[in-house]
Design a protein around this motif. Structure first.
Motif, PDB file in Angstrom:
ATOM      1  N   TYR A   4       0.841  -1.193   0.000  1.00 58.93           N
ATOM      2  CA  TYR A   4       0.000   0.000   0.000  1.00 58.93           C
ATOM      3  C   TYR A   4       0.880   1.249   0.000  1.00 58.93           C
ATOM      4  O   TYR A   4       0.695   2.148  -0.811  1.00 58.93           O
ATOM      5  CB  TYR A   4      -0.950   0.026   1.202  1.00 58.93           C
ATOM      6  CG  TYR A   4      -1.868   1.224   1.144  1.00 58.93           C
ATOM      7  CD1 TYR A   4      -3.049   1.181   0.400  1.00 58.93           C
ATOM      8  CD2 TYR A   4      -1.519   2.419   1.774  1.00 58.93           C
ATOM      9  CE1 TYR A   4      -3.859   2.297   0.308  1.00 58.93           C
ATOM     10  CE2 TYR A   4      -2.325   3.540   1.675  1.00 58.93           C
ATOM     11  CZ  TYR A   4      -3.496   3.470   0.941  1.00 58.93           C
ATOM     12  OH  TYR A   4      -4.289   4.580   0.834  1.00 58.93           O
ATOM     13  N   ALA A   5       1.880   1.244   0.876  1.00 59.12           N
ATOM     14  CA  ALA A   5       2.749   2.419   0.980  1.00 59.12           C
ATOM     15  C   ALA A   5       3.492   2.684  -0.325  1.00 59.12           C
ATOM     16  O   ALA A   5       3.688   3.826  -0.723  1.00 59.12           O
ATOM     17  CB  ALA A   5       3.746   2.243   2.116  1.00 59.12           C
ATOM     18  N   ASN A   6       3.899   1.606  -1.018  1.00 51.60           N
ATOM     19  CA  ASN A   6       4.676   1.835  -2.241  1.00 51.60           C
ATOM     20  C   ASN A   6       3.805   1.843  -3.497  1.00 51.60           C
ATOM     21  O   ASN A   6       4.311   1.734  -4.615  1.00 51.60           O
ATOM     22  CB  ASN A   6       5.846   0.859  -2.349  1.00 51.60           C
ATOM     23  CG  ASN A   6       5.389  -0.575  -2.554  1.00 51.60           C
ATOM     24  OD1 ASN A   6       4.357  -0.846  -3.171  1.00 51.60           O
ATOM     25  ND2 ASN A   6       6.159  -1.517  -2.040  1.00 51.60           N
ATOM     26  N   LEU A   7       2.502   1.964  -3.316  1.00 55.38           N
ATOM     27  CA  LEU A   7       1.563   2.077  -4.430  1.00 55.38           C
ATOM     28  C   LEU A   7       1.677   0.893  -5.385  1.00 55.38           C
ATOM     29  O   LEU A   7       1.643   1.047  -6.600  1.00 55.38           O
ATOM     30  CB  LEU A   7       1.786   3.395  -5.186  1.00 55.38           C
ATOM     31  CG  LEU A   7       1.769   4.649  -4.308  1.00 55.38           C
ATOM     32  CD1 LEU A   7       2.538   5.768  -4.969  1.00 55.38           C
ATOM     33  CD2 LEU A   7       0.354   5.081  -4.017  1.00 55.38           C
ATOM     34  N   ASN A   8       1.877  -0.268  -4.794  1.00 51.35           N
ATOM     35  CA  ASN A   8       1.927  -1.492  -5.579  1.00 51.35           C
ATOM     36  C   ASN A   8       3.071  -1.514  -6.589  1.00 51.35           C
ATOM     37  O   ASN A   8       2.972  -2.117  -7.653  1.00 51.35           O
ATOM     38  CB  ASN A   8       0.602  -1.701  -6.295  1.00 51.35           C
ATOM     39  CG  ASN A   8       0.041  -3.069  -5.984  1.00 51.35           C
ATOM     40  OD1 ASN A   8       0.693  -3.878  -5.303  1.00 51.35           O
ATOM     41  ND2 ASN A   8      -1.146  -3.342  -6.486  1.00 51.35           N
ATOM     42  N   LEU A   9       4.126  -0.863  -6.233  1.00 55.00           N
ATOM     43  CA  LEU A   9       5.260  -0.727  -7.122  1.00 55.00           C
ATOM     44  C   LEU A   9       5.854  -2.079  -7.535  1.00 55.00           C
ATOM     45  O   LEU A   9       6.193  -2.300  -8.696  1.00 55.00           O
ATOM     46  CB  LEU A   9       6.330   0.114  -6.419  1.00 55.00           C
ATOM     47  CG  LEU A   9       7.663   0.260  -7.139  1.00 55.00           C
ATOM     48  CD1 LEU A   9       7.503   1.103  -8.386  1.00 55.00           C
ATOM     49  CD2 LEU A   9       8.692   0.899  -6.213  1.00 55.00           C
ATOM     50  N   VAL A  10       5.936  -2.990  -6.567  1.00 53.92           N
ATOM     51  CA  VAL A  10       6.597  -4.257  -6.855  1.00 53.92           C
ATOM     52  C   VAL A  10       5.844  -5.037  -7.936  1.00 53.92           C
ATOM     53  O   VAL A  10       6.444  -5.593  -8.849  1.00 53.92           O
ATOM     54  CB  VAL A  10       6.737  -5.087  -5.562  1.00 53.92           C
ATOM     55  CG1 VAL A  10       7.372  -6.427  -5.863  1.00 53.92           C
ATOM     56  CG2 VAL A  10       7.565  -4.327  -4.547  1.00 53.92           C
ATOM     57  N   ALA A  11       4.517  -5.020  -7.825  1.00 54.06           N
ATOM     58  CA  ALA A  11       3.736  -5.736  -8.827  1.00 54.06           C
ATOM     59  C   ALA A  11       3.914  -5.102 -10.204  1.00 54.06           C
ATOM     60  O   ALA A  11       4.078  -5.789 -11.211  1.00 54.06           O
ATOM     61  CB  ALA A  11       2.266  -5.736  -8.430  1.00 54.06           C
ATOM     62  N   LYS A  12       3.931  -3.775 -10.228  1.00 53.12           N
ATOM     63  CA  LYS A  12       4.081  -3.086 -11.513  1.00 53.12           C
ATOM     64  C   LYS A  12       5.452  -3.351 -12.100  1.00 53.12           C
ATOM     65  O   LYS A  12       5.594  -3.604 -13.298  1.00 53.12           O
ATOM     66  CB  LYS A  12       3.889  -1.584 -11.326  1.00 53.12           C
ATOM     67  CG  LYS A  12       2.446  -1.231 -11.097  1.00 53.12           C
ATOM     68  CD  LYS A  12       2.257   0.258 -10.982  1.00 53.12           C
ATOM     69  CE  LYS A  12       0.898   0.554 -10.396  1.00 53.12           C
ATOM     70  NZ  LYS A  12       0.993   1.063  -9.020  1.00 53.12           N
ATOM     71  N   LEU A  13       6.422  -3.313 -11.284  1.00 49.56           N
ATOM     72  CA  LEU A  13       7.779  -3.576 -11.724  1.00 49.56           C
ATOM     73  C   LEU A  13       7.896  -5.021 -12.205  1.00 49.56           C
ATOM     74  O   LEU A  13       8.545  -5.311 -13.225  1.00 49.56           O
ATOM     75  CB  LEU A  13       8.717  -3.329 -10.534  1.00 49.56           C
ATOM     76  CG  LEU A  13      10.198  -3.179 -10.759  1.00 49.56           C
ATOM     77  CD1 LEU A  13      10.482  -2.123 -11.811  1.00 49.56           C
ATOM     78  CD2 LEU A  13      10.858  -2.805  -9.437  1.00 49.56           C
ATOM     79  N   GLY A  14       7.221  -5.900 -11.479  1.00 51.95           N
ATOM     80  CA  GLY A  14       7.280  -7.319 -11.798  1.00 51.95           C
ATOM     81  C   GLY A  14       6.706  -7.656 -13.160  1.00 51.95           C
ATOM     82  O   GLY A  14       7.001  -8.708 -13.730  1.00 51.95           O
TER      83      GLY A  14
END
Ligand code: SF4
Ligand code: SF4
Lengths: 375, 341
Positions: B212-222
């Motif tokens: 939540y804090a990183n705005l779902n960055l990991v999924a987007k990056l993934g």
């Protein structure tokens, strides 16, 4: 080798004395100015704390005077100051300044390592006896500076002519800069005492308000960084008292805690205990302890000074509201950074002093007191 | 007795340790819900304006425990977890600095965890803590063993390259079900061939692993890259990365970020490095600058993303896409280059 060091209020007077007694070539950076800060801000990481930005500016200006070696104190944190030396080294290297950085600290706790570094700066021609003697004299000079400064705090609200105290202060500082033995130090202190006594004789006003200044050491000791908070308060008729003086810093950093300084810091952790029972780096716990002490001594108000983002002081400021409530003493937090302006600081100080006055005259509601911290 | 642990700051590194310890005491330690909008909003209300995002989130998570039927809140003061280092000053200031966020009437359990004082002191502290809860010293020692064991297990899972969700899920059941899904990196159905890039996401785990804090960055990056994290790097790799420094970094988390960041920059298998930071982080202001210098020296694609409570997803995606495009072009150019050269 030409040694320089960062400015921090009157610290340069003490450090210069130390190096000059030892015949070490020094380049004192030009007094910190807006230009210094701009130079430093350009090189420093944007979110680094204000003292780092000023330090960098000092080094660049000292380089123009031929400095090639930086002496800075260190420590192992946990606040950022302990890592300033290394970060500054990298920043200066990449900006094309070939500075050597000597961090005066016991590396990995080894006093021998610290001795080697001091020896390196002092050079071969100085015996250890001479080095220790020079250090002790420098320390006494810092105590004398503190005595003078403390008297000036008391004099500002009591001398009728507004600039009289500043004139006295700069004259006394000049005497202390020139003093090369104890007698000179004593005389300088004595002379300020006398002049203040005379000047004060005409003072008929009511007892000045008393405000305790606590917070991050650099902003407390360095008037440039705080936009002259103490002087501004003095001009508003307030007598300032503060948590940390220069000699305490010298005692802590140069003497590794063996000397306590003009205003000992050792009671603060105990006083802080009910609110913050553990050290948090920097002087966060001292800030809390000093706030308790000032509150107990019956100060009219407390101001906490900190550079934007200062980690230990943010911790301290989160517990200060409890002291404010327990002792019913107004506490204001004043954050400064490279964008702070004198006018803004002045407005806040005026509002605070006004509140303290109304409080003394008992024309104040409870909301007023509780709101100051949040303004 | 059910004890709540806020899913914030040191949860992301040391929850297995504390979960093991409480298990040894035969007490239940449960983490607050995954970060959500309400938690952030409540955090903003109760934390100091000037503090960093993770402490604000912590304030929110503490409040979120009130609806969970816990009897107490556990918030240790983590002073030091390894020799010669400390944690951040703001973590040393817990729990006192977040008292304002503690729900009315909730009991606070805390202790000072400081390995710099030696193992015996650590054990004594744990024993005293256990006695305060009506447990025995033997149970405390038992708990300490289990704590170390669980922590080691968690860390070695991460070193093996298992995802955060999978590794932490063993100790925190809630995570096994929920967070695992959002992490594309461990999605077995994912088409491996689609991802041509490997990107290291360096930063505090409470930013890189809080979706939540990183705005779902990991999924987007993934979706476009294999993602590497600092927790996956073994201590030797971190040590290697720290070599160029004249003075060792004395915050354990910053040490890891700095060492792993530098090591990933020097790693040819990693195409680009993203430093995920947050507004108001004091230690990042130093490490970020040093990592950036190394990236510049070694011409590694590098970007800093700074989160705060107002960060918007759109802006983040735009910057991420641009960075990945640039990195992809670089990789292609270099492979052409070596094919012809
Ligand atoms: S005490 Fe505050 S301002 Fe000073 S170095 Fe540490 S974090 Fe920076
Ligand atoms: S390390 Fe940075 S983000 Fe973490 S608590 Fe400290 S200041 Fe905040």
């Amino acid at each position: 080798m030409k040694v320089t060091f960062p400015h921090m209020g009157n610290a340069w007077i003490v450090i210069q004395a130390l190096f000059e007694t030892l015949n070490v070539d020094v380049a004192v950076p030009p007094p910190t100015s807006k230009g210094t800060l701009n130079l430093g801000t350009k090189l420093a990481p944007e979110s680094s704390c204000l003292p780092l930005k000023i330090n960098l500016g000092n080094y660049i200006e000292a380089a123009a005077k031929g400095a090639d070696t930086i002496a800075i104190t260190g420590g192992i944190g946990p606040c950022r100051f302990g890592y300033y030396g290394e970060v500054e080294r990298q920043i200066l290297r990449d900006a094309g300044y070939s500075y050597e950085v000597v961090i005066l600290e016991p590396p990995d706790g080894s006093l021998w390592g610290l001795a080697k570094r001091i020896r390196y700066l002092a050079g071969r021609h100085n015996s250890w006896t001479k080095i220790l003697k020079a250090m002790r004299f420098a320390y006494r000079k810092s105590v004398a500076l503190d005595e003078v400064e403390d008297m000036i705090h008391a004099a500002r609200p009591r001398l009728l002519e507004p600039l009289a105290a500043e004139k006295l202060y700069s004259k006394a500082k000049q005497h202390l800069i020139e003093a090369s033995e104890d007698k000179g130090l004593e005389e300088a202190v004595f002379r300020v005492q006398q002049s203040i006594k005379e000047g004060q004789a005409a003072f008929r006003g009511e007892k000045p308000l008393r405000v305790g200044v606590v917070g991050e050491i650099y902003t407390i000791l360095d008037p440039f960084s705080s936009l002259d908070v103490e002087q501004q308060l003095g001009n508003l008729g307030v007598e300032v008292n503060r948590s940390i003086y220069l000699s305490s810093w010298v005692g802590q950093h140069v003497f590794q805690g063996l000397a306590q300084g003009y205003r000992p810091l050792r009671d603060y952790p105990r006083l802080a205990k009910p609110y913050l029972p553990h050290f948090v780096g920097g002087h966060g716990q001292e800030t809390v302890g000093a706030a308790v002490q000032f509150a107990r001594e019956g100060a009219d108000g407390i101001i906490q000074l900190l550079p934007l983002g200062c980690m230990p002081e943010i911790v301290a400021s989160s517990v200060l509201p409890r002291i404010q409530a327990d002792y019913r003493i107004p506490i204001m937090t004043l954050t400064v950074d490279e964008h702070s302006g004198r006018a803004g600081v002045q407005t806040r100080l005026e509002a605070f002093v006004d509140l303290l006055e109304r409080r003394r005259n008992r024309t104040l509601t409870r909301e007023d007191v509780l709101n100051v911290a949040r303004e | 007795m059910k004890v709540g642990y806020p899913r914030a700051v040191h949860y992301y590194d040391y929850f297995p340790f504390w979960a093991g310890f409480f298990q040894g005491l035969d007490l239940e330690l449960i983490a607050s819900p995954l970060t959500n909008r309400k938690i952030l909003e409540q955090g903003l209300k109760k934390a100091s304006d000037e503090t960093c995002l993770p402490i604000k989130l912590l304030a929110g998570h503490i409040q979120a425990l009130s609806g969970m039927g816990v009897d107490a809140l556990f918030l240790p003061r983590m002073v030091s977890v390894e020799e010669k280092t400390y944690l951040c000053p703001k973590l040393l200031g817990l729990p006192e600095s977040v008292f304002a966020a503690v729900p009315e009437g909730m009991r606070i359990l805390t202790l000072d965890f400081n390995v710099r004082l030696g193992k015996r002191r650590v054990i004594r502290t744990l024993e005293e803590f256990a006695e305060g809860l009506g447990k025995t010293r033997a149970e405390a020692r038992q708990g300490f063993l289990l704590a170390q064991n669980w922590q080691e297990r968690y860390e070695s899972r991460r070193h093996e390259g298992r995802s955060f969700g999978e590794s932490m899920g063993e100790f925190d059941p809630r995570l096994a079900g929920e967070a695992g899904r959002t992490i594309r990196f461990d999605n077995p159905d994912r088409d491996e061939s689609a991802a041509v890039l490997t990107v290291a996401l360096v930063g505090h785990p409470y930013l890189t692993q809080d979706n939540y804090a990183n705005l779902n960055l990991v999924a987007k990056l993934g979706e476009r890259a294999h993602v590497r994290f600092i927790e996956e790097m073994e201590p030797q790799g971190i040590e290697q990365g720290l070599q160029g420094l004249h003075k060792s970094v004395f915050w354990s988390h910053a040490r890891k970020i700095m060492g792993a960041g530098a090591a990933y920059i020097g790693d040819e298998a990693v195409d680009g490095v993203i430093y995920l930071s947050c507004f108001g982080c004091g230690t990042d202001s130093m490490t970020q600058d040093m990592v950036a210098r190394i990236a510049r020296q070694q011409h590694k694609p590098y970007m800093v993303l700074t989160l705060d409570e107002h960060s918007g997803e759109a802006g983040l995606v735009t910057r991420l896409e641009a960075f990945l495009d640039m990195t992809e072009r670089r990789v292609q150019r270099e492979s052409n280059f070596s094919a012809h050269g």
